[in-house]
Scaffold this motif. Structure first.
Motif, PDB file in Angstrom:
ATOM      1  N   GLU A  80       0.459  -1.334  -0.305  1.00 16.06           N
ATOM      2  CA  GLU A  80       0.291  -0.043   0.194  1.00 16.06           C
ATOM      3  C   GLU A  80       0.850   1.525   0.161  1.00 16.06           C
ATOM      4  OE1 GLU A  80      -0.383   2.588   2.225  1.00 16.06           O
ATOM      5  OE2 GLU A  80      -1.830   3.550   0.998  1.00 16.06           O
ATOM      6  N   ALA A 126       2.455   3.973  -4.450  1.00 15.51           N
ATOM      7  CA  ALA A 126       1.743   3.324  -3.993  1.00 15.51           C
ATOM      8  C   ALA A 126       0.453   2.722  -4.690  1.00 15.51           C
ATOM      9  CB  ALA A 126       1.357   4.687  -2.995  1.00 15.51           C
ATOM     10  N   MET A 127      -0.426   1.642  -3.369  1.00 10.25           N
ATOM     11  CA  MET A 127      -1.554   0.450  -3.459  1.00 10.25           C
ATOM     12  C   MET A 127      -1.644   0.028  -4.545  1.00 10.25           C
ATOM     13  SD  MET A 127      -2.647   4.366  -2.091  1.00 10.25           S
ATOM     14  CE  MET A 127      -4.106   4.434  -2.965  1.00 10.25           C
ATOM     15  N   TRP A 153       1.129  11.904  -8.322  1.00 10.03           N
ATOM     16  CA  TRP A 153       3.077  12.277  -7.815  1.00 10.03           C
ATOM     17  C   TRP A 153       3.569  11.934  -9.235  1.00 10.03           C
ATOM     18  CZ3 TRP A 153       4.050   7.605  -4.602  1.00 10.03           C
ATOM     19  CH2 TRP A 153       3.550   7.666  -3.289  1.00 10.03           C
ATOM     20  N   ALA A 204      -4.894  11.032   3.063  1.00 10.11           N
ATOM     21  CA  ALA A 204      -4.257  10.486   3.296  1.00 10.11           C
ATOM     22  C   ALA A 204      -5.099   9.615   1.998  1.00 10.11           C
ATOM     23  CB  ALA A 204      -3.264   9.177   3.460  1.00 10.11           C
ATOM     24  N   HIS A 258       3.445   8.802   9.457  1.00  8.43           N
ATOM     25  CA  HIS A 258       4.691   8.387   8.475  1.00  8.43           C
ATOM     26  C   HIS A 258       5.824   8.427   9.238  1.00  8.43           C
ATOM     27  CE1 HIS A 258       2.549   7.201   4.507  1.00  8.43           C
ATOM     28  NE2 HIS A 258       2.107   6.693   5.174  1.00  8.43           N
TER      29      HIS A 258
END
Ligand code: HGY
Ligand code: MN
Ligand code: MN
Length: 416
Positions: free
Chosen positions: A132, A140-141, A219, A360, A386
């Protein structure tokens, strides 16, 4: 459909003990966790989770992305299961609860159903989604994204970590690549319990966050190219300083995010300067800009202003620049019936609650594409996550898991 009585509760102490036991696998250096995906520590955490699921009488499924599916039978084995889960992998300087609370909260539901001798019509499946965090292998994920049909499995297998190791090879190396086709499963619904990872619930004294939406994420990996040269003997006017270019672009990222206050956010968490030697002007700077907003149009505006502004900055000081979109998803709206089940559970159990947009990204943000999905959140101390100092109170974990319990059991339908 009978709704669960307010006396239907999980065993908060057992949940807390399991959280603490799992946190002993892949400890960090400052009290948190470093259990990065597909490392040996991840493998150890998976084994512990598997042993707990076996002890709870569940059968384990495993797909080609390493996603784990622990199943408790329902009275109607052909009824689509209700899924509940999150992720066991952590950031390199992660906390003990990010993701783990959602997986072990799901396990605690099964343990409590067993204690109470309650049967449900639909089977219930507790899930651990691989990678994840996206910290070792971007994005991510990743595995829930393949499950939801967003990413091709071959592309996911080719993702490389900083040492050039492939996701697909590491999954085989730790022995957690299953045979089941990823994404073949059909779900009646999916629920995820997660810490807020922000300050709102604690600041407002709320026990529960009823997550109605998840903000969108972008991103963009930026590569700035200048020229390596001596920091002492190269005159200022002739330098091609990629580090300077990066510094000015990062300031621009901050200004762009602030221009969309209060909801938009922007920063770069991944930064690489080469050759990273004290007396060499950086020839290359590679960094990933992380923009987020609940509004898609805002994300698109931030992305385009980054590209034009950063290109102008680099042109002015003789640098080259390249952009690569490495991850992203649009803002998501969770399923209204599932959200209502969570809100009604919080009411029934007498917990203070408020609707909230997730800051998030979560596996639920992809799974909502293939099944009715919703999330429940609990506060975290100072909104910190985090970070190895991530902390929650036991009563917050218990409240979140109780709400999750009611939403899952109501959706899975108690059989008298
Ligand atoms: O990036 C995120 O929002 C999540 O923690 N992976
Ligand atoms: Mn998480
Ligand atoms: Mn995380």
């Amino acid at each position: 459909m009978p709704t669960p009585g307010e006396n239907l509760k999980i065993n908060g102490e057992r949940l807390w003990d399991s959280l603490m036991e799992m946190s002993r696998i892949g400890p960090g250096v400052a009290g948190g966790n470093n259990r990065q995906t597909l490392t040996d520590k991840d493998g150890e955490g998976r084994k512990l989770f598997q042993s707990w699921c076996k002890a709870a009488g569940m059968t384990m499924g495993l797909d080609t992305m390493g996603n784990m599916f622990a199943r408790r039978e329902g009275t109607h084995p052909n009824a689509l299961p209700v899924y509940v889960g999150s992720h066991l992998d952590t950031q390199p300087t992660g906390g003990k609860y990010d993701g783990v609370l959602g997986v072990l909260g799901g396990l605690e539901i099964i343990r409590s159903l067993n204690d109470l001798g309650i049967k449900t019509k639909h089977p219930i499946v507790v899930t651990n989604w691989t990678n994840e965090e996206g910290t070792r292998f971007a994005p991510a994920m990743l595995a829930s994204g393949v499950f939801a049909g967003v990413h091709a499995e071959d592309w996911a297998y080719d993702r490389e970590d900083a040492a050039g190791r492939r996701f697909g090879d590491e999954l085989v190396r730790i022995g957690w690549r299953g045979e089941e086709k990823t994404g073949a499963r059909r779900m009646h619904a999916f629920f995820e319990l997660h810490i807020e990872q922000g300050p709102i619930l604690e600041a407002e004294g709320k026990d529960i966050g009823v997550v109605t939406h998840g903000q969108g994420v972008s991103w963009i990996q930026v590569t700035i190219t200048g020229k390596e040269s001596h920091t002492g003997s190269t005159p200022m006017p002739v330098r091609k300083n990629a580090g300077l270019g990066m510094a000015r672009v990062l300031d621009l990222v901050d200004k762009i995010a602030w221009s969309h206050a209060p909801h938009a956010v922007g920063a770069a968490g991944h930064i690489d300067v080469r050759p990273n030697s004290r007396n060499v002007i950086p020839g290359t700077a590679v960094f990933t800009v992380d923009f987020r907003s609940p509004e898609r149009a805002v994300i698109e505006d931030m992305e385009s202003r980054l590209k034009t502004g950063a290109s102008d900055i680099c042109k002015a000081i003789g640098l080259e620049i390249a952009f690569e979109k490495v991850a992203g998803f649009d803002p998501v709206t969770f399923d209204s019936d599932c959200v209502t089940a969570i809100r009604a559970a919080a009411e029934r159990l007498g917990y203070s609650h408020r609707d909230i947009i997730s800051g998030a990204g979560h596996d639920a943000c992809w799974i909502t594409r293939v099944a009715p999905t919703a999330m429940v959140m609990c506060p975290c101390v100072d909104g910190l996550s985090h970070n190895e100092a991530e902390e929650i109170r036991p009563e917050w974990a218990t409240a979140g898991a109780n709400v999750l319990f009611h939403a899952v059991v109501e959706t899975a339908q108690i059989v008298e």
